[in-house]
Enzyme design. Structure first.
Site, PDB file in Angstrom:
ATOM      1  N   SER A 205       3.689  -2.652   0.360  1.00 14.72           N
ATOM      2  CA  SER A 205       4.808  -3.592   0.418  1.00 14.72           C
ATOM      3  C   SER A 205       5.886  -3.192  -0.596  1.00 14.72           C
ATOM      4  O   SER A 205       6.365  -2.056  -0.549  1.00 14.72           O
ATOM      5  CB  SER A 205       4.311  -5.024   0.195  1.00 14.72           C
ATOM      6  N   ASP A 300       5.372  -4.903  11.849  1.00 14.54           N
ATOM      7  CA  ASP A 300       5.026  -5.397  10.522  1.00 14.54           C
ATOM      8  C   ASP A 300       5.179  -6.923  10.484  1.00 14.54           C
ATOM      9  O   ASP A 300       6.268  -7.459  10.689  1.00 14.54           O
ATOM     10  CB  ASP A 300       5.933  -4.738   9.485  1.00 14.54           C
ATOM     11  N   HIS A 367       0.452  -6.529   7.803  1.00 18.07           N
ATOM     12  CA  HIS A 367       1.296  -6.030   6.719  1.00 18.07           C
ATOM     13  C   HIS A 367       0.383  -5.597   5.577  1.00 18.07           C
ATOM     14  O   HIS A 367      -0.410  -6.384   5.085  1.00 18.07           O
ATOM     15  CB  HIS A 367       2.246  -7.124   6.233  1.00 18.07           C
TER      16      HIS A 367
END
Length: 428
Positions: A205, A300, A367
């Site tokens: 991330s 995502d 994600h």
């Protein structure tokens, strides 16, 4: 426990007084209940030798960081968790940069100062090492016995801001992510990183974005290594319009870049274009010379919810079900999400012919995939051409085979964990 759980998250605003914009890309930082449970039940390194429980690793603070001005948002010392390698992995190092979004103004950064995302005072003293950080061969076949480090994220700008002034409108803030990166790497150099023979920089991330940003820098800290590579997980954030036609993520990144003076991190790029554009992976990857692996889902989940369909873009709530469960999207919504996949593939198109590039883009609605053991490497892991993510990354890192795996469009991959989220996607 409930109060502690509540304090782990924070919804920030893009600009003070703009509640609608805050909903566009407002990010919540929350250690999932699964990780909390692991923290409560996991064992120490000594007792985990013959256990399938994840090992718990202590927090280490960088004691000389203050003299370098390398401090978390609230002025506390930055830190990391270090698990020493053994056997064939004793001279190999894996550095993971933690994720957790960004803060874009004094109000949102001020709120982060009271959480683990802005202060080491609020960080867990121990964390479980799972996924790519696991010390179990069954869960992490190629890197299980390496020296492994989880670098904690407490600056709010992907380890890239650097502002000398600390006083901001009557409050004190340390926007020093770049210095934190350097101070922690220097600390690890003393602990053996300088002698590494193999090294891998990774992160997920916001930490995945930081991996792109610092990939080439990393080589300087491992001068004796014969193999140095980088793997970014879920860090390819797209500079695209949301469903209402706004460029919400671009506007948000613009505020982050201006607040923390991130632009000076990219001197060549800002000489050619706006500094905000330089903060997107699509631009950063064009200059990376170190071998790179791009791990990203084509759909995502965080980006679907906060970049493509933020709350402000959907006043009629027509995306409410779809943004939480891709299986509930209608044909028109799926077409828009296919456009998101196309934007990702277009973003990497310019470097796909590089021989040392690794790619794993699956059609999952998720994600961050490298820090979850059931996604990284397990019997139920998502696969492309029958390879788990761990197997693909290992084959690429050790040059066992070329890895450029790109899934077909959703819903082509039955191994995907297309999870249903009862509320907008959170990550740690």
């Amino acid at each position: 426990m409930a109060a502690a759980h509540h304090n782990l998250f924070h919804l920030w605003r893009r600009r003070s007084g703009s509640a609608t914009t805050s909903a566009v890309v407002g990010i919540v930082f929350l250690v999932s209940s699964a990780v909390v449970l692991l923290t409560l039940t996991s064992r120490s390194p000594e007792s985990a030798v013959n256990s399938t429980d994840p090992v718990l690793v202590d927090l280490t603070l960088v004691n000389n960081a203050k003299e370098k001005g390398a401090l978390c948002l609230d002025g506390t010392l930055p830190g990391y968790h270090f698990l020493k390698g053994s056997g064939s992995g004793a001279e190999s190092w894996l550095i993971h940069l933690e994720g957790g979004g960004w803060c874009s103004n004094l109000e949102s950064c001020g709120a982060r100062k009271h959480t683990e995302s802005g202060s080491s005072n609020h960080m867990e003293k121990q964390v479980p090492f799972i996924g790519i950080l696991s010390n179990l061969p069954s869960q992490n076949p190629d890197f299980y016995n390496w020296n492994k480090v989880k670098v904690r994220y407490c600056d709010g700008a992907s380890f890239s801001g650097d502002v000398e002034t600390t006083e901001q409108k009557g409050s004190t803030f340390y926007f020093r992510g770049q210095r934190i990166w350097e101070a922690i790497m220097d600390d690890l150099v003393v602990k053996g990183l300088a002698s590494a023979k193999k090294a891998l920089l990774t992160g997920c991330s916001a930490g995945g974005l930081a991996t792109y940003i610092h990939c080439d820098d990393f080589k300087a800290f491992v001068p004796k290594a014969d193999t140095v590579k980088c793997m970014a997980d879920g860090g390819f954030f797209l500079d695209i319009k949301d469903v209402s036609g706004r460029k919400s993520i671009h506007d948000f990144y613009s505020d982050v870049v201006q607040l923390q003076d991130v632009g000076k991190r990219f001197p060549d790029c800002i000489s050619r274009m706006n500094a905000t554009k330089c903060f997107f992976a699509e631009e950063i990857i064009k200059k990376i010379r170190t071998p790179l692996f791009i791990l990203n889902p084509a759909y995502d989940a965080w980006q679907v919810q906060h970049v493509v369909t933020p709350d402000v873009s959907d006043p009629s709530l027509s995306w409410r079900s779809c943004r939480l469960d891709i299986k509930k999207c209608d044909s028109n919504q799926i077409e828009i999400l296919q456009g998101m996949r196309t934007a990702l593939l277009d973003g990497i198109r310019g470097i796909t012919k590089k021989k040392d590039l690794g790619i794993f883009i699956n059609s999952c609605f998720i994600h961050c995939q490298s820090l979850k053991d059931y996604l990284w490497h397990s019997p139920d892991s998502p696969r492309i051409n029958n390879k788990t993510i761990a197997e693909a990354v290992g084959d690429w890192y050790f040059d066992r085979s070329k890895v450029k795996e790109i899934d077909s469009q959703y819903p082509s991959n039955p191994t995907c964990y297309n999870m249903v989220f009862s509320k907008p996607y959170k990550h740690n």
